[in-house]
Enzyme design. Structure first.
Site: not given
Length: 439
Positions: A112, A157-158, A280, A288, A319, A324
């Site tokens: 531990n 914005t937006h 591609s 890309n 524990y 784990q």
């Protein structure tokens, strides 16, 4: 699998059950193995100091631990399915080479506190890397903000065209963001920097272990005092480290989104170096931006790891084997997250703006806010000025340089205050250099 550390006479171990119990621990422990060896050396020094080991036994253990570390680095020793985990591999090797001295190494400790201390040491390294890469990103962004501060760039914005912005404002935003991320990584590193070794299974041991010695020997900033809290903190410190990583990756996700848009034909503001694009498999015309798309996706791994560890912590004190599963989440989050961040400085350094496309996207409506502020400055109440400036009849092709030059508030186009950001960046000391053990 070799004999299990916990196996007792008369206890049958079925292979399928043991495979489930071990899971992928032995593979994950390759990440922590050198740290486990380092902590074992410090623990052996402490055992010699209280008479559990002789000077000769300590010398042998120190020598063999060093050899094991070298063998692991070179590939001569492989941590594989022969062992239940890294801890048992170390003890098995020491016992094979040194006999009783190897059998004594586990006196006064538990797996531990072994996993706790190895994880802390591992996290310190990862948080140092996180801080370093955030500093590097901020440094690139500041340099480019300085040289490109008055290049006009549409502000949105937006996702709608809003006002005239600049490359300088864009770069300075990421510079300050990653300065904050570097600061958070350093603060988290200092908080994680606590030594749990000597807490054993969470209740201490009936030996006068010198926990201050291992704290100093392993370079921890402080000792985790309560043996029981050492166990309770498992998962808690990991979550804090993941949150620091996630902070940087949230910024990376938004930056990558900008670049995804800006590199598209519809925007055309940015060209990436060819190394950061792929082709591609079917369309010969395509390049890309896969690198920035995977950068954008990397936060998902961190968020998933955080959720997995958080869900594991629905436990009472002491524990529990559930913990784990925290290892895999932690390793995966930092592996993917740091890999993405560490590609970013060079990508940003090579990024090329397309000023013609940026200027072409600046339309008359984007100067309406400037007009409203000018009217307000002349004495018109702002709400009236707002309504007047909203009239499309009053919109005219503007002067982007003039618009930026008039933006004098702190942090705006004509007043980026890059020197202040540079001082903040310079004030960030590397975490490893700034920490020191108590005492």
């Amino acid at each position: 699998m070799s004999n299990l550390l916990w196996q007792k006479p008369g206890v049958q171990v079925e292979a399928d059950i043991q495979r489930f119990l071990a899971g992928d621990d032995v593979v994950l422990d390759r990440e922590f193995f050198l740290h486990d060896i380092e902590a074992s050396r410090a623990h052996a020094e402490g055992l010699q100091a209280i008479g559990i080991l002789s000077v000769e036994e300590l010398e042998g253990l120190t020598r063999e631990l060093g050899t094991l570390a070298d063998d692991f680095r070179s590939g001569r020793f492989v941590l594989d399915e022969r062992f239940e985990d890294g801890h048992s591999a170390i003890e098995s090797r020491l016992t094979e080479r040194l006999g009783d001295a190897g059998r004594r190494i586990h006196t006064g400790r538990s797996r531990n506190d072994q996993v706790l201390v190895a994880t802390r040491l591992w996290l310190r390294e990862r948080l140092d890397r996180l801080q370093a890469v955030c500093r590097g990103i901020a440094d690139v962004a500041l340099a480019r903000a300085q040289s490109e501060q008055m290049i006009p760039l549409p502000g949105y914005t937006h996702l709608q065209r809003a006002v005239v912005s600049s490359c300088g404002m864009w770069w300075s935003a990421w510079a300050e963001g990653f300065i904050d991320n570097a600061m958070r990584a350093g603060d988290t590193r200092a908080w994680v920097d606590a030594n749990p070794l000597g807490s054993a299974a969470g209740y201490g041991v009936n030996l006068p272990l010198d926990r201050e010695h291992t704290t100093h020997a392993l370079g921890f900033g402080r000792m985790q005092v309560s043996a029981t809290y050492a166990q309770l903190s498992r998962g808690k410190f990991e979550l804090a480290a993941i949150d620091a990583l996630g902070s940087a990756l949230l910024d990376l996700r938004r930056l990558a989104w900008d670049l995804s848009l800006f590199t598209s034909a519809e925007f055309g503001f940015v060209a990436l170096a060819s190394q950061y694009t792929t082709g591609s498999s079917i369309m010969p015309n395509k390049r890309n931006p896969d690198v920035i798309e995977l950068m954008r996706a990397s936060y998902a791994s961190v968020a998933a790891a955080r959720t997995e560890i958080e869900q594991l912590l629905s436990l009472p004190s002491g524990y529990h084997r559930d913990l784990q599963f925290s290892k895999g989440a932690l390793v995966h989050a930092f592996g993917r997250g740091l890999a993405a961040l560490e590609l970013l400085p060079d990508l940003l350094r090579r990024l090329e703006w397309r000023p013609e496309a940026m200027s072409a996207a600046l339309e008359p409506s984007m100067y309406a806010t400037d007009l409203a502020v000018d009217l307000a400055r002349s004495g018109v109440p702002f709400r009236d000025a707002y309504r007047q400036a909203a009239d499309p009849q009053r919109w005219q092709a503007g002067d982007p340089a003039g618009s930026l030059a008039a933006r004098v508030s702190a942090g705006a186009g004509a007043n980026l205050q890059l020197e202040l950001l540079q001082r903040r960046l310079a004030a960030l000391q590397p975490a490893a250099a700034s920490g020191s053990a108590e005492g």
